[in-house]
Design an enzyme around this catalytic site. Structure first.
Site, PDB file in Angstrom:
ATOM      1  N   LYS A   1       0.844  -1.205   0.000  1.00 38.73           N
ATOM      2  CA  LYS A   1       0.000   0.000   0.000  1.00 38.73           C
ATOM      3  C   LYS A   1       0.877   1.252   0.000  1.00 38.73           C
ATOM      4  O   LYS A   1       0.612   2.218  -0.711  1.00 38.73           O
ATOM      5  CB  LYS A   1      -0.916   0.005   1.233  1.00 38.73           C
ATOM      6  CG  LYS A   1      -2.045  -1.017   1.139  1.00 38.73           C
ATOM      7  CD  LYS A   1      -2.823  -1.174   2.453  1.00 38.73           C
ATOM      8  CE  LYS A   1      -3.814  -2.329   2.324  1.00 38.73           C
ATOM      9  NZ  LYS A   1      -4.507  -2.674   3.565  1.00 38.73           N
TER      10      LYS A   1
ATOM     11  N   GLN B   1      -4.712  -1.227   9.712  1.00 42.08           N
ATOM     12  CA  GLN B   1      -4.596  -2.573   9.139  1.00 42.08           C
ATOM     13  C   GLN B   1      -5.133  -3.613  10.122  1.00 42.08           C
ATOM     14  O   GLN B   1      -4.807  -3.592  11.306  1.00 42.08           O
ATOM     15  CB  GLN B   1      -3.125  -2.855   8.799  1.00 42.08           C
ATOM     16  CG  GLN B   1      -2.888  -4.165   8.068  1.00 42.08           C
ATOM     17  CD  GLN B   1      -3.450  -4.195   6.651  1.00 42.08           C
ATOM     18  OE1 GLN B   1      -3.607  -3.163   5.997  1.00 42.08           O
ATOM     19  NE2 GLN B   1      -3.757  -5.389   6.178  1.00 42.08           N
TER      20      GLN B   1
ATOM     21  N   ASP C   1     -11.063   2.957   4.161  1.00 35.71           N
ATOM     22  CA  ASP C   1     -11.288   1.512   4.150  1.00 35.71           C
ATOM     23  C   ASP C   1     -12.779   1.180   4.190  1.00 35.71           C
ATOM     24  O   ASP C   1     -13.159   0.026   4.042  1.00 35.71           O
ATOM     25  CB  ASP C   1     -10.626   0.923   5.404  1.00 35.71           C
ATOM     26  CG  ASP C   1      -9.738  -0.247   5.089  1.00 35.71           C
ATOM     27  OD1 ASP C   1      -9.542  -0.534   3.900  1.00 35.71           O
ATOM     28  OD2 ASP C   1      -9.262  -0.870   6.044  1.00 35.71           O
TER      29      ASP C   1
HETATM   30  N1  GUN Z   1      -6.595  -6.829   6.273  1.00 37.11           N
HETATM   31  C1  GUN Z   1      -6.793  -7.552   5.138  1.00 37.11           C
HETATM   32  N2  GUN Z   1      -7.419  -6.805   4.215  1.00 37.11           N
HETATM   33  C2  GUN Z   1      -7.626  -5.597   4.759  1.00 37.11           C
HETATM   34  C3  GUN Z   1      -8.222  -4.387   4.283  1.00 37.11           C
HETATM   35  O1  GUN Z   1      -8.710  -4.274   3.163  1.00 37.11           O
HETATM   36  N3  GUN Z   1      -8.224  -3.359   5.163  1.00 37.11           N
HETATM   37  C4  GUN Z   1      -7.707  -3.458   6.413  1.00 37.11           C
HETATM   38  N4  GUN Z   1      -7.776  -2.400   7.207  1.00 37.11           N
HETATM   39  N5  GUN Z   1      -7.149  -4.553   6.880  1.00 37.11           N
HETATM   40  C5  GUN Z   1      -7.109  -5.604   6.049  1.00 37.11           C
END
Ligand code: GUN
Length: 288
Positions: free
Chosen positions: A54, A98, A121
């Site tokens: 990311k 995350q 998100d």
């Molecule tokens: N963990 C796995 N996929 C995601 C996601 O799309 N967002 C977040 N915040 N955590 C994740």
């Protein structure tokens, strides 16, 4: 029938290119770059890889930002205080915490605190409510990525179509069911307690598999000509990455199918960047 491949890598590159143009236009207009901040707590290896990806993608797309790496023994209060600090910083447009958090930390109160206008998100109760109500808002990235794949392949006219979503997570299953419904699909939500899952699946024109069980979906589950979207990322017996769908055998029946890797995965990051620029544009427009 042999399925055409829904190439997430290629479509994500198109989305990232669009985001970069919008990010540059934003920077030129407002004299600052759209800012994405990611919070990573602990040292889960998969999360570290996702966050690194990311971070790199955000930089390439012309976004500003930072990853806040916190130790696994961070307290709930410390984590919530960081989120409040990021909420209050005017240079920050998007905040992503995350998941999963390390044992002992509760994600819910953290997400409850996150400013909805920075929720890139799409996981706060406000974002979920806006989606439920069909109102504009920030949508979760993985389901948005799946919908974008359908759109790019000209497959998003879903009136009269049956869709099945296998998995009911907040991150994928529930939101994508609502997105498919908004496109007029007749949606079945299936999960670990669904009876006769194979039969339910075999009635569907669109199959979205998001359960996290390696190669659960088999050839007989797929109706001839169905569109198959595989959200799973699992390690197979030989250590290779596999989805929730047994790809080769299902590709013999489907009309379109996403590969793993190279399908939904790259779209998730692209949609995160897209959400960040959208959040930045909306925040600036709200000031005007
Ligand atoms: N963990 C796995 N996929 C995601 C996601 O799309 N967002 C977040 N915040 N955590 C994740």
């Amino acid at each position: 029938m042999t399925a055409q491949v829904l190439d997430g890598k290629a479509i994500a590159a198109v989305v990232r290119g669009e985001v970069k143009e919008r990010a540059e236009a934003f920077a030129a207009k407002y004299g600052r770059r759209a800012g994405l901040h990611v919070v990573l707590v602990g040292d889960d290896p998969a999360s570290q890889v996702y966050v690194r990806n990311k971070e790199m993608a955000a930089g390439k797309a012309g976004l500003a930002g930072q990853v806040h790496r916190l130790p696994a023994d961070t307290s709930q209060a410390e984590l919530e205080a960081l989120v409040e600090k990021l909420n209050a910083d005017p240079a920050i447009d998007g905040i992503l915490v995350q998941l999963p958090l390390p044992a002992g930390l509760d994600a819910q109160p953290v997400l409850d605190r996150l400013a909805p206008e920075k929720d890139v998100d799409g996981l706060t109760p406000m974002s979920a409510g806006l989606l439920l109500d069909g109102r504009p808002g920030l949508r979760p990235c993985t389901p948005s990525g799946c919908m974008r794949l359908l759109r790019e392949a000209g497959l998003d006219d879903l009136s009269g179509k049956r869709a099945i979503v296998i998995g009911r997570s907040l991150l994928v299953g529930k939101p994508i069911a609502l997105m498919l419904l908004a496109k007029n699909a007749t949606v079945t939500m299936a999960h670990s307690r669904t009876a006769n899952l194979a039969e339910e699946c075999a009635r569907a024109d669109i199959v979205v598999a998001a359960v996290g069980r390696a190669e659960l979906v088999k050839r007989e589950w797929i109706r001839e000509g169905a569109v198959v979207i595989d959200v799973g990322i699992n390690r197979g017996d030989d250590g290779k990455l596999v989805g929730d769908v047994a790809y080769a055998e299902c590709a013999e029946r489907a009309s379109w199918i996403t590969p793993v890797p190279g399908g939904v995965g790259p779209m998730t990051i692209a949609m995160l960047l897209d959400n960040t620029v959208a959040a930045a544009e909306r925040r600036e427009a709200a000031k005007a």
